[in-house]
Design an enzyme around this catalytic site. Structure first.
Site, PDB file in Angstrom:
ATOM      1  N   HIS A 360       0.831  -1.214   0.000  1.00 49.08           N
ATOM      2  CA  HIS A 360       0.000   0.000   0.000  1.00 49.08           C
ATOM      3  C   HIS A 360       0.862   1.259   0.000  1.00 49.08           C
ATOM      4  CE1 HIS A 360      -2.845   3.074   1.239  1.00 49.08           C
ATOM      5  NE2 HIS A 360      -2.052   3.336   2.263  1.00 49.08           N
ATOM      6  N   HIS A 365       1.283   5.518  -1.990  1.00 47.49           N
ATOM      7  CA  HIS A 365       1.786   6.816  -1.529  1.00 47.49           C
ATOM      8  C   HIS A 365       3.017   7.332  -2.274  1.00 47.49           C
ATOM      9  CE1 HIS A 365      -0.842   7.579   1.904  1.00 47.49           C
ATOM     10  NE2 HIS A 365      -0.753   6.303   2.227  1.00 47.49           N
ATOM     11  N   GLU A 405      -5.504   9.917   1.140  1.00 44.52           N
ATOM     12  CA  GLU A 405      -5.890   8.512   1.127  1.00 44.52           C
ATOM     13  C   GLU A 405      -6.995   8.197   0.122  1.00 44.52           C
ATOM     14  OE1 GLU A 405      -4.143   6.400   2.394  1.00 44.52           O
ATOM     15  OE2 GLU A 405      -3.231   7.098   4.250  1.00 44.52           O
ATOM     16  N   SER A 424      -4.287   1.532  -4.396  1.00 48.24           N
ATOM     17  CA  SER A 424      -3.789   0.220  -3.986  1.00 48.24           C
ATOM     18  C   SER A 424      -4.917  -0.754  -3.678  1.00 48.24           C
ATOM     19  CB  SER A 424      -2.874   0.366  -2.753  1.00 48.24           C
ATOM     20  OG  SER A 424      -3.583   0.940  -1.674  1.00 48.24           O
TER      21      SER A 424
END
Length: 532
Positions: A360, A365, A405, A424
């Site tokens: 993830h 990110h 997010e 993700s």
């Protein structure tokens, strides 16, 4: 979420990095890291170890049994004339009483971190002392110790008057049944001079894992019944616990199974990315492929990813053992440092992780943290968090949730994805871009108070017109925060500076004037006719 009221009262108890789940394209329940955890684990770094050691040396080291003591309602001198042996939190508490003597009877909630030499017997004595000092225990948890010379670690949250709190701490420090006793203020003792890290090295003191949803704690975790997986997770977490500022990011020799899990997720993201991801993400993704970091065969090392990000935006990586508090995680962003886990989700659920894992972090990110515009926005969220109140931390973490997010943005008239939780997890990615959820224009004031969904897909997403538009709106909103000072990051010294004096403001103005002069000269030279 089972306890909405409790969660909204203090979202700092939530890790800013939530869980992201999708399995076979359908929603899987996102675990509540506070309410569903079987045991709320606390890992506290002893950030003031030297002070505590000195305090024990200065004390007479006599064990005073609580049963033989009389509760002290008022100290002989409720002042801070002698701060010997006090930690920073206790000095602030003592100063608060001195500045306002009437506040000494004010109830204060705080957490005590105790290392107990005699296990439950020591804990019983501590609880008896708290009772005698008219304190109320509002939370208690224990865990096996990781320290030599002690049998048990305990976290005790108490409510009691400030003056009795200081007397209790003095008493506990004199007891031979304790190896260490550390105070962590839960309520703001003083908002005048809040502590926060001023240099990246001080992030070693900001490594609190308030909640941990791990395979050995919850039977619903995909790896709960897999002893090999559980041992592997523990091994990687211990490596992160040993990290200190300045160290290279530890190398992890990923197993064939872990690389297979990466391959399953990577190929799916690679397929969906060209159509659904924002342009900034696509650009960096391709660059990572070109440099050989993004390949399906093996998981990139964080040290390599950190060097790549540093070259493009100055962001670096720091290994994290698990879920950090919102305050600690956001603080790291102020220094352009992203705290990343290194463990990998379970092979039986490659498209589902009950907590953020390295897949993830790396796929979601890191590509955007290598984009200058997005990196700047991430740092500004971090800077805004330094010295902020608990309520403002909650709002900032909510803005982070709906942007970094699960954010969407406009691109050539189409809605694209830039949120790491979407990039993700392809199931929610497709859901977010469908006509099922509500799409609202990004507005920090309303976004900051919007309840979000932890159990299943979001019913609401916020769409930014562009990254620049998002940053402009965020800056205007942050300017209205209650923090009575302004901070800036000095890239030359690597320190956060509080702009609280005329001298500092004059220095900053001088730097800005120099930059404006360079800008003006560049524009003039671009407009000047060329000489053949």
């Amino acid at each position: 979420m089972a306890a909405v009221a409790a969660a909204q009262k203090n979202r700092e108890m939530f890790a800013i990095k939530k869980s992201y789940s999708v399995e076979n394209g359908y929603p899987a329940r996102r675990r509540s890291l506070v309410d569903d955890a079987r045991f709320e684990t606390l890992v506290v770094k002893q950030t003031k170890q030297t002070v505590l050691d000195e305090a024990r040396l200065r004390s007479n080291d006599s064990s005073v049994e609580p049963e033989n003591e009389k509760p002290v309602q008022q100290p002989e001198e409720p002042t801070n004339k002698d701060d010997t042996g006090l930690t920073e939190e206790e000095v602030v508490l003592s100063n608060a009483i001195s500045e306002d003597p009437e506040s000494e009877k004010m109830n204060q909630r705080a957490a005590l971190i105790l290392h107990l030499k005699e296990g439950m017997n020591s804990l019983a004595r501590v609880l008896k002392s708290i009772e005698k000092y008219q304190g109320v225990v509002v939370h208690l948890e224990t865990r096996p110790t990781q320290n030599q010379g002690t049998q048990l670690d305990a976290l005790v949250k108490v409510d009691m008057s400030r003056i009795n709190m200081l007397q209790l701490l003095k008493n506990l420090r004199q007891s031979q049944t304790l190896e260490h006793c550390t105070l962590i203020g839960e309520d703001n003792i003083s908002a005048k001079n809040p502590w926060f890290p001023r240099h990246a090295s001080e992030l070693d003191d900001c490594n609190h894992l308030m909640t941990k949803y791990e395979p050995d704690l919850d039977m619903n975790h995909p790896g709960f019944a897999d002893k090999v997986y559980r041992a592997r997770r523990k091994e990687i977490a211990e490596i992160a616990f040993g990290y200190k500022y300045g160290d290279p990011v530890p190398y992890i020799e990923y197993t064939e199974t872990e690389n297979k899990t990466w391959r399953s997720v990577f190929t799916t993201v690679e397929e969906l990315m060209p159509k659904h991801a924002c342009g900034e993400y696509r650009t960096v993704f391709r660059l990572l492929q070109k440099e050989g970091l993004f390949v399906p065969d093996h998981i990139p090392q964080l040290e390599d990813m950190s060097k790549f990000m540093q070259k493009h935006t100055g962001f670096t990586l720091r290994p994290a053992a698990g879920l950090l508090t919102a305050r600690d995680f956001l603080a790291s962003l102020a220094f352009r440092i992203f705290q990343s886990t290194q463990y990998i989700r379970h092979i039986n659920s490659p498209f589902h992780t009950p907590e953020p894992d390295a897949i993830h972090e790396i796929l979601g990110h890191m590509p955007l943290l290598a984009d200058p515009s997005f990196a700047q926005f991430s740092q500004e969220i971090g800077l805004a968090s330094l010295g902020a109140s608990d309520e403002e931390i909650e709002k900032l973490s909510t803005v982070y949730w709906f942007t970094v997010e699960f954010g969407l943005c406009k691109e050539a008239g189409e809605t694209k994805v830039y949120g790491a939780g979407l990039l993700s997890a392809y199931g929610e990615l497709l859901h977010a871009l469908s006509d099922k959820p509500e799409h609202r224009p990004f507005d920090p004031a309303s976004t900051a108070v919007q309840p979000y969904q932890d159990q299943e897909y979001q019913p609401i997403y916020y769409v930014a017109e562009s990254f620049d538009d998002m940053k402009d709106k965020f800056r205007r909103w942050v300017s209205g925060m209650s923090r009575p000072f302004e901070v800036r990051f000095n890239p030359h010294t690597g320190r956060v500076e509080v702009l609280d004096s005329v001298e500092k403001l004059e220095s900053l103005v001088h730097q800005l004037n120099t930059e404006v002069l360079h800008l003006s000269n560049a524009i003039h030279k671009m407009k000047a006719p060329s000489i053949c």
